[in-house]
Design a protein around this motif. Structure first.
Motif, mmCIF file in Angstrom:
data_model
loop_
_atom_site.group_PDB
_atom_site.id
_atom_site.type_symbol
_atom_site.label_atom_id
_atom_site.label_comp_id
_atom_site.label_asym_id
_atom_site.label_seq_id
_atom_site.Cartn_x
_atom_site.Cartn_y
_atom_site.Cartn_z
ATOM 1 N N GLY A 1 0.690 -1.174 0.136
ATOM 2 C CA GLY A 1 0.162 0.171 0.062
ATOM 3 C C GLY A 1 0.966 1.283 -0.057
ATOM 4 N N GLY B 1 -3.763 5.173 -2.123
ATOM 5 C CA GLY B 1 -4.470 3.921 -2.881
ATOM 6 C C GLY B 1 -3.252 3.307 -3.973
ATOM 7 N N SER B 2 -1.997 3.899 -3.926
ATOM 8 C CA SER B 2 -1.357 3.190 -4.870
ATOM 9 C C SER B 2 -0.694 2.215 -4.609
ATOM 10 C CB SER B 2 -0.197 4.292 -5.375
ATOM 11 O OG SER B 2 0.586 4.786 -4.129
ATOM 12 N N LEU B 3 -0.230 1.016 -5.470
ATOM 13 C CA LEU B 3 0.556 -0.198 -5.250
ATOM 14 C C LEU B 3 1.901 0.259 -5.435
ATOM 15 C CD1 LEU B 3 -1.855 -2.546 -7.245
ATOM 16 C CD2 LEU B 3 -1.721 -2.282 -4.746
#
Lengths: 256, 104
Positions: B56, B60-62
């Motif tokens: 995380g 909300g980006s990977l």
């Protein structure tokens, strides 16, 4: 001991063995408190808030979850929801512990607070009622004292460290969750649940607010619990409940 | 919710759940399906936490960074049956070391 009336007293050798077992499990568990305290302040909690969690929530998995979600920017609601879902198992333990911890209500209310993985595991592992009670209380009290003392140490050290990423404390959180998960992967259903939960968390992560993917991953337990029924019941007779050593925190051995 | 409210509400619910087992009759949870779902709940939630805490990123980006390597080290140590503290400290040290060398 008047509350327990006519029961035979525990012989000293058994009592010593049970006390020693409770003590060793309690001391080992208490040490995790350092990592909890440090992670809590790294997640933005004050020392007092970290300490309040260890004193009042007193259930490790839920505490790690609550501070982890707050630290990742999740809302208070999702932090509380996840912590509470993880705390459901303590209610199931209480059903077991309630069979041998009897007595007046103040007594039971105190027992409720100490009803966690470790105290339950040591308690139910004993043969006779008096030994079960002794194991439960000794482990519960030792874990409580150790956990709170080491939380304070961890929180104070964490406060002095500064930026948590420099010390890898964010990675430590993931590793702590993995170590807690590990003993639950011994069953096929546990592994299936974990794989499904990982998938759900991964695909929802980019689209929902922080903390929500964790709550959504709980549906993996519902799905596997429903679908695994037929297969599970066929296997059930082959599963012993004392395969799990005390203190590893595996609740599956406690359930019918 | 303020952090204090979150902490105290969480504590109250945690105690309520513990106490519920002493209050409700055991027959409430005798259904095998309910028992199985509640037994699997921690595995699901802990896995969800591992994923979000490992990959995380902001908003909300990977992200793949030092945390992924740290988790790999943790897996190896758990396979070698090392204890909780060893796993956590080694994971933290791995991430800290990689960052000190300028990665992740």
């Amino acid at each position: 001991m008047t509350a327990y009336g006519l029961e035979a007293p525990l012989d000293p050798a058994t009592a010593t063995a049970v006390r020693r077992q409770g003590l060793s499990v309690g001391v080992a568990t208490g040490l995790y408190g350092v990592s909890f305290g440090a992670l809590a302040v790294a997640s933005g909690l004050t020392v007092a808030q970290a300490q309040a969690l260890s004193l009042l929530m007193f259930t490790g998995g839920s505490q790690f979850a609550l501070v982890g979600i707050l630290g990742a920017g999740g809302s208070g609601v999702s932090a509380v929801a996840t912590a509470s879902l993880l705390g459901v198992r303590n209610g199931l333990y209480a059903l077991q512990v309630g069979q041998f911890v009897r007595g007046r209500w103040p007594h039971r209310m105190l027992a409720a607070h100490l009803t966690i993985d470790e105290s339950t595991a040591v308690g139910i592992a004993q043969e006779v009622q008096a030994a079960k009670r002794l194991g439960f209380w000794v482990t519960g009290v030792v874990v409580f004292l150790g956990w709170n003392l080491t939380t304070l140490i961890g929180a104070l050290v964490g406060n002095a460290l500064g930026r948590p990423q420099t010390w890898g404390l964010d990675a430590a959180a993931a590793c702590a969750f993995l170590a807690l998960l590990w003993p639950r992967l011994t069953t096929g259903d546990g592994r299936t649940t974990a794989v499904l939960a990982a998938f759900i968390a991964l695909v929802t992560l980019p689209y929902v607010p922080a903390g929500i993917p964790v709550i959504l991953s709980a549906t993996a337990a519902v799905a596997v619990g429903f679908l695994a029924r037929g297969r599970h019941e066929a296997q059930e007779s082959g599963h012993g409940r004392h395969e799990d050593p005390p203190g590893d925190g595996d609740p599956t051995g406690l359930l019918p | 919710m303020s952090t204090w409210t979150t902490v105290l509400v969480g504590c109250l619910l945690a105690y309520g759940l513990k106490l519920s087992g002493y209050v409700v009759p055991a027959s409430w949870l005798e259904g095998r399906r309910v028992a199985r779902i509640t037994a699997l709940l921690p595995a699901a939630l802990l896995t969800g936490l591992i994923v979000t805490q490992t990959v995380g990123g902001p908003r909300g980006s990977l992200t793949v960074d030092a945390r992924v390597v740290a988790l790999g080290v943790a897996v190896v140590l758990l396979l070698l049956r090392r204890g909780f503290l060893v796993v956590v400290i080694a994971g933290a040290a791995t991430a800290a070391g990689l960052r000190a060398m300028g990665w992740g």
